[in-house]
Design a protein around this motif. Structure first.
Motif, PDB file in Angstrom:
ATOM      1  N   VAL A  20     -21.793 -41.703 115.156  1.00 40.02           N
ATOM      2  CA  VAL A  20     -23.106 -42.735 115.397  1.00 40.02           C
ATOM      3  C   VAL A  20     -23.279 -42.999 116.514  1.00 40.02           C
ATOM      4  CG1 VAL A  20     -24.772 -45.181 114.594  1.00 40.02           C
ATOM      5  CG2 VAL A  20     -23.034 -43.796 113.139  1.00 40.02           C
ATOM      6  N   ALA A  21     -24.088 -42.779 117.061  1.00 33.98           N
ATOM      7  CA  ALA A  21     -24.624 -42.687 118.637  1.00 33.98           C
ATOM      8  C   ALA A  21     -25.453 -44.024 118.655  1.00 33.98           C
ATOM      9  CB  ALA A  21     -25.965 -41.330 119.313  1.00 33.98           C
ATOM     10  N   VAL A  22     -24.026 -44.398 119.612  1.00 32.56           N
ATOM     11  CA  VAL A  22     -24.326 -46.128 120.556  1.00 32.56           C
ATOM     12  C   VAL A  22     -24.606 -46.487 121.743  1.00 32.56           C
ATOM     13  CG1 VAL A  22     -24.075 -48.654 119.927  1.00 32.56           C
ATOM     14  CG2 VAL A  22     -22.803 -46.888 118.332  1.00 32.56           C
ATOM     15  N   GLU A  23     -25.769 -47.136 122.263  1.00 31.62           N
ATOM     16  CA  GLU A  23     -26.156 -47.502 123.066  1.00 31.62           C
ATOM     17  C   GLU A  23     -26.131 -48.685 123.367  1.00 31.62           C
ATOM     18  OE1 GLU A  23     -29.011 -43.951 124.281  1.00 31.62           O
ATOM     19  OE2 GLU A  23     -30.241 -46.195 124.522  1.00 31.62           O
ATOM     20  N   LEU A  24     -24.859 -49.175 124.626  1.00 35.05           N
ATOM     21  CA  LEU A  24     -25.489 -50.426 125.322  1.00 35.05           C
ATOM     22  C   LEU A  24     -26.511 -51.202 126.472  1.00 35.05           C
ATOM     23  CD1 LEU A  24     -24.655 -53.094 125.998  1.00 35.05           C
ATOM     24  CD2 LEU A  24     -23.054 -52.393 127.822  1.00 35.05           C
ATOM     25  N   PHE A  60     -28.152 -48.638 117.642  1.00 34.07           N
ATOM     26  CA  PHE A  60     -27.215 -47.969 116.855  1.00 34.07           C
ATOM     27  C   PHE A  60     -28.233 -47.108 116.340  1.00 34.07           C
ATOM     28  CE2 PHE A  60     -25.036 -51.990 116.679  1.00 34.07           C
ATOM     29  CZ  PHE A  60     -23.982 -51.426 116.582  1.00 34.07           C
ATOM     30  N   ALA A  61     -27.919 -45.832 116.525  1.00 34.10           N
ATOM     31  CA  ALA A  61     -28.670 -44.459 116.457  1.00 34.10           C
ATOM     32  C   ALA A  61     -28.694 -44.434 114.658  1.00 34.10           C
ATOM     33  CB  ALA A  61     -28.728 -43.414 117.218  1.00 34.10           C
ATOM     34  N   SER A  62     -29.151 -44.643 114.262  1.00 34.65           N
ATOM     35  CA  SER A  62     -28.698 -45.389 112.334  1.00 34.65           C
ATOM     36  C   SER A  62     -29.226 -43.626 111.414  1.00 34.65           C
ATOM     37  CB  SER A  62     -29.315 -46.950 111.875  1.00 34.65           C
ATOM     38  OG  SER A  62     -30.879 -46.759 112.650  1.00 34.65           O
ATOM     39  N   GLY A  63     -30.924 -43.645 112.329  1.00 35.19           N
ATOM     40  CA  GLY A  63     -31.969 -43.164 111.440  1.00 35.19           C
ATOM     41  C   GLY A  63     -30.979 -41.258 112.085  1.00 35.19           C
ATOM     42  N   PRO A  72     -32.879 -40.287 103.364  1.00 37.16           N
ATOM     43  CA  PRO A  72     -33.882 -41.299 104.300  1.00 37.16           C
ATOM     44  C   PRO A  72     -33.614 -42.095 104.250  1.00 37.16           C
ATOM     45  CG  PRO A  72     -33.994 -40.155 101.848  1.00 37.16           C
ATOM     46  CD  PRO A  72     -33.102 -40.275 101.658  1.00 37.16           C
ATOM     47  N   THR A  73     -34.183 -42.906 105.336  1.00 37.66           N
ATOM     48  CA  THR A  73     -33.360 -44.426 106.284  1.00 37.66           C
ATOM     49  C   THR A  73     -35.087 -44.758 106.542  1.00 37.66           C
ATOM     50  OG1 THR A  73     -31.909 -45.928 106.988  1.00 37.66           O
ATOM     51  CG2 THR A  73     -33.072 -43.622 108.098  1.00 37.66           C
ATOM     52  N   PHE A  74     -35.340 -46.429 105.742  1.00 45.01           N
ATOM     53  CA  PHE A  74     -36.405 -46.936 107.433  1.00 45.01           C
ATOM     54  C   PHE A  74     -36.065 -47.822 107.918  1.00 45.01           C
ATOM     55  CE2 PHE A  74     -38.789 -51.250 106.866  1.00 45.01           C
ATOM     56  CZ  PHE A  74     -39.577 -50.833 106.723  1.00 45.01           C
ATOM     57  N   TYR A  75     -34.948 -47.836 108.813  1.00 45.33           N
ATOM     58  CA  TYR A  75     -34.573 -47.815 110.308  1.00 45.33           C
ATOM     59  C   TYR A  75     -33.883 -46.778 110.988  1.00 45.33           C
ATOM     60  CZ  TYR A  75     -34.540 -52.819 107.797  1.00 45.33           C
ATOM     61  OH  TYR A  75     -34.984 -54.177 107.012  1.00 45.33           O
ATOM     62  N   PHE A 100     -31.002 -48.774 103.267  1.00 43.99           N
ATOM     63  CA  PHE A 100     -32.407 -50.336 103.431  1.00 43.99           C
ATOM     64  C   PHE A 100     -31.844 -51.150 103.592  1.00 43.99           C
ATOM     65  CE2 PHE A 100     -32.683 -45.770 100.985  1.00 43.99           C
ATOM     66  CZ  PHE A 100     -34.774 -45.105 101.586  1.00 43.99           C
ATOM     67  N   ALA A 101     -30.803 -51.771 104.078  1.00 46.93           N
ATOM     68  CA  ALA A 101     -30.719 -52.965 105.246  1.00 46.93           C
ATOM     69  C   ALA A 101     -29.434 -52.571 105.683  1.00 46.93           C
ATOM     70  CB  ALA A 101     -30.159 -53.299 103.897  1.00 46.93           C
ATOM     71  N   TYR A 102     -29.270 -53.496 106.569  1.00 44.39           N
ATOM     72  CA  TYR A 102     -27.844 -53.859 107.646  1.00 44.39           C
ATOM     73  C   TYR A 102     -28.200 -55.332 107.634  1.00 44.39           C
ATOM     74  CZ  TYR A 102     -31.382 -54.759 111.968  1.00 44.39           C
ATOM     75  OH  TYR A 102     -32.118 -54.812 111.738  1.00 44.39           O
ATOM     76  N   SER A 103     -26.828 -55.394 108.500  1.00 46.89           N
ATOM     77  CA  SER A 103     -26.553 -56.637 108.493  1.00 46.89           C
ATOM     78  C   SER A 103     -25.089 -56.495 109.699  1.00 46.89           C
ATOM     79  CB  SER A 103     -25.394 -57.240 107.134  1.00 46.89           C
ATOM     80  OG  SER A 103     -23.849 -56.927 106.910  1.00 46.89           O
TER      81      SER A 103
END
Length: 108
Positions: A20-24, A60-63, A72-75, A100-103
């Motif tokens: 997962v690509a992540v940026e600050l 986070f580059a979740s898509g 498929p994802t919503f976010y 379709f969710a995260y926490s």
């Protein structure tokens, strides 16, 4: 000055989310650093100097992550804003991710 790490878990697979690509980013959106989750789903170093007090965001580059799995994802992205209030502390921003969710919560 504060240090930062992150951890991403894939709630569907029950495993670390690898790649997962992540940026600050700063509060204004400027990219300050980046990383990619390792085999344990962790970004241990964003390639930035210790953080001063202030507001930041981890994006986070979740898509892109779910696209590599054909899911498929919503976010398409997940953005978690946070505040560094103690410049001497370590900040850990974990993400529990599904299509379709995260926490999230303040980790240690």
């Amino acid at each position: 000055m504060s240090t930062l790490s992150s951890h991403v878990l894939d709630a569907v697979d029950g495993r670390p989310a690898t790649g997962v690509a992540v940026e600050l980013r700063s509060a204004t959106g400027e990219v300050l650093g980046h990383g990619t989750t390792d085999d344990d789903g962790r970004v241990r170093d964003f390639g930035v100097p210790p953080l001063a007090a202030g507001d930041y965001r981890v994006v986070f580059a979740s898509g892109d992550y779910f696209a590599t799995k054909g899911t498929p994802t919503f976010y398409p992205t997940v953005e978690i804003p946070f505040t560094v209030s103690d410049p001497g502390a370590h900040y850990h921003v974990p993400l529990l991710l599904s299509p379709f969710a995260y926490s999230t919560y303040r980790g240690s």
